[in-house]
Motif scaffolding. Structure first.
Motif, PDB file in Angstrom:
ATOM      1  N   SER A   1       0.870  -1.166   0.000  1.00  0.00           N
ATOM      2  CA  SER A   1       0.000   0.000   0.000  1.00  0.00           C
ATOM      3  C   SER A   1       0.912   1.222   0.000  1.00  0.00           C
ATOM      4  O   SER A   1       1.764   1.374   0.879  1.00  0.00           O
ATOM      5  CB  SER A   1      -0.893   0.001   1.243  1.00  0.00           C
ATOM      6  OG  SER A   1      -1.729   1.126   1.231  1.00  0.00           O
ATOM      7  N   ILE A   2       0.733   2.063  -1.012  1.00  0.00           N
ATOM      8  CA  ILE A   2       1.610   3.218  -1.224  1.00  0.00           C
ATOM      9  C   ILE A   2       0.797   4.504  -1.070  1.00  0.00           C
ATOM     10  O   ILE A   2      -0.338   4.577  -1.540  1.00  0.00           O
ATOM     11  CB  ILE A   2       2.185   3.196  -2.666  1.00  0.00           C
ATOM     12  CG1 ILE A   2       2.767   1.832  -3.018  1.00  0.00           C
ATOM     13  CG2 ILE A   2       3.168   4.329  -2.892  1.00  0.00           C
ATOM     14  CD1 ILE A   2       3.931   1.417  -2.196  1.00  0.00           C
ATOM     15  N   THR A   3       1.389   5.502  -0.451  1.00  0.00           N
ATOM     16  CA  THR A   3       0.798   6.836  -0.413  1.00  0.00           C
ATOM     17  C   THR A   3       1.808   7.816  -0.996  1.00  0.00           C
ATOM     18  O   THR A   3       2.947   7.891  -0.530  1.00  0.00           O
ATOM     19  CB  THR A   3       0.427   7.264   1.022  1.00  0.00           C
ATOM     20  OG1 THR A   3      -0.458   6.291   1.570  1.00  0.00           O
ATOM     21  CG2 THR A   3      -0.247   8.629   1.025  1.00  0.00           C
ATOM     22  N   LEU A   4       1.371   8.533  -2.029  1.00  0.00           N
ATOM     23  CA  LEU A   4       2.189   9.544  -2.702  1.00  0.00           C
ATOM     24  C   LEU A   4       1.514  10.899  -2.476  1.00  0.00           C
ATOM     25  O   LEU A   4       0.311  11.030  -2.697  1.00  0.00           O
ATOM     26  CB  LEU A   4       2.259   9.249  -4.201  1.00  0.00           C
ATOM     27  CG  LEU A   4       2.724   7.840  -4.573  1.00  0.00           C
ATOM     28  CD1 LEU A   4       2.341   7.512  -5.992  1.00  0.00           C
ATOM     29  CD2 LEU A   4       4.215   7.740  -4.385  1.00  0.00           C
ATOM     30  N   VAL A   5       2.272  11.882  -2.064  1.00  0.00           N
ATOM     31  CA  VAL A   5       1.703  13.179  -1.692  1.00  0.00           C
ATOM     32  C   VAL A   5       2.121  14.241  -2.706  1.00  0.00           C
ATOM     33  O   VAL A   5       3.267  14.276  -3.163  1.00  0.00           O
ATOM     34  CB  VAL A   5       2.147  13.574  -0.265  1.00  0.00           C
ATOM     35  CG1 VAL A   5       1.568  14.918   0.137  1.00  0.00           C
ATOM     36  CG2 VAL A   5       1.733  12.487   0.730  1.00  0.00           C
TER      37      VAL A   5
ATOM     38  N   PRO B   1      -7.509  14.905  -3.732  1.00  0.00           N
ATOM     39  CA  PRO B   1      -7.038  16.208  -4.224  1.00  0.00           C
ATOM     40  C   PRO B   1      -5.553  16.473  -4.021  1.00  0.00           C
ATOM     41  O   PRO B   1      -4.912  17.103  -4.861  1.00  0.00           O
ATOM     42  CB  PRO B   1      -7.896  17.210  -3.443  1.00  0.00           C
ATOM     43  CG  PRO B   1      -9.167  16.459  -3.180  1.00  0.00           C
ATOM     44  CD  PRO B   1      -8.718  15.035  -2.914  1.00  0.00           C
ATOM     45  N   ASN B   2      -4.962  15.975  -2.912  1.00  0.00           N
ATOM     46  CA  ASN B   2      -3.545  16.273  -2.669  1.00  0.00           C
ATOM     47  C   ASN B   2      -2.680  15.046  -2.402  1.00  0.00           C
ATOM     48  O   ASN B   2      -1.531  15.172  -1.975  1.00  0.00           O
ATOM     49  CB  ASN B   2      -3.396  17.278  -1.524  1.00  0.00           C
ATOM     50  CG  ASN B   2      -3.843  16.722  -0.198  1.00  0.00           C
ATOM     51  OD1 ASN B   2      -4.231  15.571  -0.079  1.00  0.00           O
ATOM     52  ND2 ASN B   2      -3.785  17.552   0.821  1.00  0.00           N
ATOM     53  N   HIS B   3      -3.215  13.858  -2.624  1.00  0.00           N
ATOM     54  CA  HIS B   3      -2.421  12.641  -2.476  1.00  0.00           C
ATOM     55  C   HIS B   3      -3.065  11.491  -3.233  1.00  0.00           C
ATOM     56  O   HIS B   3      -4.222  11.577  -3.639  1.00  0.00           O
ATOM     57  CB  HIS B   3      -2.196  12.285  -1.006  1.00  0.00           C
ATOM     58  CG  HIS B   3      -3.436  11.885  -0.255  1.00  0.00           C
ATOM     59  ND1 HIS B   3      -4.364  12.809   0.186  1.00  0.00           N
ATOM     60  CD2 HIS B   3      -3.897  10.674   0.116  1.00  0.00           C
ATOM     61  CE1 HIS B   3      -5.334  12.174   0.822  1.00  0.00           C
ATOM     62  NE2 HIS B   3      -5.083  10.872   0.777  1.00  0.00           N
ATOM     63  N   VAL B   4      -2.279  10.425  -3.394  1.00  0.00           N
ATOM     64  CA  VAL B   4      -2.741   9.234  -4.096  1.00  0.00           C
ATOM     65  C   VAL B   4      -2.467   8.030  -3.216  1.00  0.00           C
ATOM     66  O   VAL B   4      -1.362   7.884  -2.674  1.00  0.00           O
ATOM     67  CB  VAL B   4      -1.991   9.061  -5.447  1.00  0.00           C
ATOM     68  CG1 VAL B   4      -2.357   7.745  -6.119  1.00  0.00           C
ATOM     69  CG2 VAL B   4      -2.261  10.235  -6.377  1.00  0.00           C
ATOM     70  N   HIS B   5      -3.484   7.187  -3.045  1.00  0.00           N
ATOM     71  CA  HIS B   5      -3.305   5.884  -2.408  1.00  0.00           C
ATOM     72  C   HIS B   5      -3.312   4.847  -3.525  1.00  0.00           C
ATOM     73  O   HIS B   5      -4.199   4.865  -4.387  1.00  0.00           O
ATOM     74  CB  HIS B   5      -4.446   5.570  -1.432  1.00  0.00           C
ATOM     75  CG  HIS B   5      -4.450   6.423  -0.216  1.00  0.00           C
ATOM     76  ND1 HIS B   5      -3.562   6.239   0.816  1.00  0.00           N
ATOM     77  CD2 HIS B   5      -5.233   7.471   0.139  1.00  0.00           C
ATOM     78  CE1 HIS B   5      -3.808   7.130   1.764  1.00  0.00           C
ATOM     79  NE2 HIS B   5      -4.814   7.894   1.364  1.00  0.00           N
ATOM     80  N   TRP B   6      -2.344   3.935  -3.493  1.00  0.00           N
ATOM     81  CA  TRP B   6      -2.195   2.965  -4.568  1.00  0.00           C
ATOM     82  C   TRP B   6      -1.796   1.628  -3.962  1.00  0.00           C
ATOM     83  O   TRP B   6      -0.736   1.515  -3.342  1.00  0.00           O
ATOM     84  CB  TRP B   6      -1.120   3.473  -5.524  1.00  0.00           C
ATOM     85  CG  TRP B   6      -0.962   2.783  -6.828  1.00  0.00           C
ATOM     86  CD1 TRP B   6      -1.855   1.974  -7.474  1.00  0.00           C
ATOM     87  CD2 TRP B   6       0.189   2.859  -7.672  1.00  0.00           C
ATOM     88  NE1 TRP B   6      -1.330   1.552  -8.674  1.00  0.00           N
ATOM     89  CE2 TRP B   6      -0.082   2.079  -8.816  1.00  0.00           C
ATOM     90  CE3 TRP B   6       1.411   3.502  -7.575  1.00  0.00           C
ATOM     91  CZ2 TRP B   6       0.838   1.930  -9.859  1.00  0.00           C
ATOM     92  CZ3 TRP B   6       2.316   3.359  -8.600  1.00  0.00           C
ATOM     93  CH2 TRP B   6       2.028   2.589  -9.744  1.00  0.00           C
ATOM     94  N   LEU B   7      -2.648   0.636  -4.117  1.00  0.00           N
ATOM     95  CA  LEU B   7      -2.390  -0.707  -3.624  1.00  0.00           C
ATOM     96  C   LEU B   7      -1.950  -1.558  -4.808  1.00  0.00           C
ATOM     97  O   LEU B   7      -2.692  -1.685  -5.787  1.00  0.00           O
ATOM     98  CB  LEU B   7      -3.661  -1.283  -2.987  1.00  0.00           C
ATOM     99  CG  LEU B   7      -3.587  -2.662  -2.356  1.00  0.00           C
ATOM    100  CD1 LEU B   7      -2.537  -2.722  -1.248  1.00  0.00           C
ATOM    101  CD2 LEU B   7      -4.956  -3.051  -1.802  1.00  0.00           C
TER     102      LEU B   7
END
Length: 150
Positions: free
Chosen positions: A20-24, A63-69
């Motif tokens: 699980s990745i979070t990109l800001v 709006p200001n980040h992406v969650h990517w599994l």
């Protein structure tokens, strides 16, 4: 040492594992509210999948980040996949839309431990717009997908 450098400490990259990745977004700005930008981001996710570097299980573009599994492929490390993804998104969006800085420097990752953890992370990701009170129903939010929901 930047506080964000601590995110790398203890990072493990194992082939075929789920992450699980979070990109800001750069400076946590609302950069991901444009249909054009979000289409380019999802296109790059698809490119990563087409290259067999990682398979997308679920994602949501907030709006200001992406969650990517994702499930990591067997040729690239997690950091190489994220570096490629962020770099290609940045270049494409800069060239087409003039956005100079798209991402914050690092990213957060969580290696999925078991199937319950995988399903809980997928639920968490797709429910993000509800928790943020952007929509009342997930179906009303356009920037997400999950292989478990058809």
């Amino acid at each position: 040492m930047h506080r964000s450098d601590l995110l790398r400490k203890g990072r493990v990259s194992l082939i075929n594992r789920f992450y699980s990745i979070t990109l800001v977004a750069h400076k946590r700005e609302d950069k991901f509210i444009s249909l054009d930008i979000n289409r380019l981001i999802t296109k790059e996710m698809k490119n990563i999948e087409d290259q067999k570097a990682a398979k997308t299980i679920a994602f949501v573009i907030m709006p200001n980040h992406v969650h990517w599994l994702i499930q990591l492929g067997n040729e690239k490390s997690l950091s190489d996949v994220i570096k490629s993804f962020k770099g290609r998104c940045s270049k494409t969006i800069r060239d087409r839309l003039g956005v100079q800085k798209l991402w914050q420097r690092n990213y957060y990752d969580h290696m999925i431990r078991n199937e319950d953890d995988l399903l809980n992370n997928a639920r968490y990701i797709i429910a993000n717009p509800l928790r943020a009170k952007i929509v009342d129903k997930v179906a009303l939010y356009p920037y997400w997908d999950c292989i478990y929901i058809k």
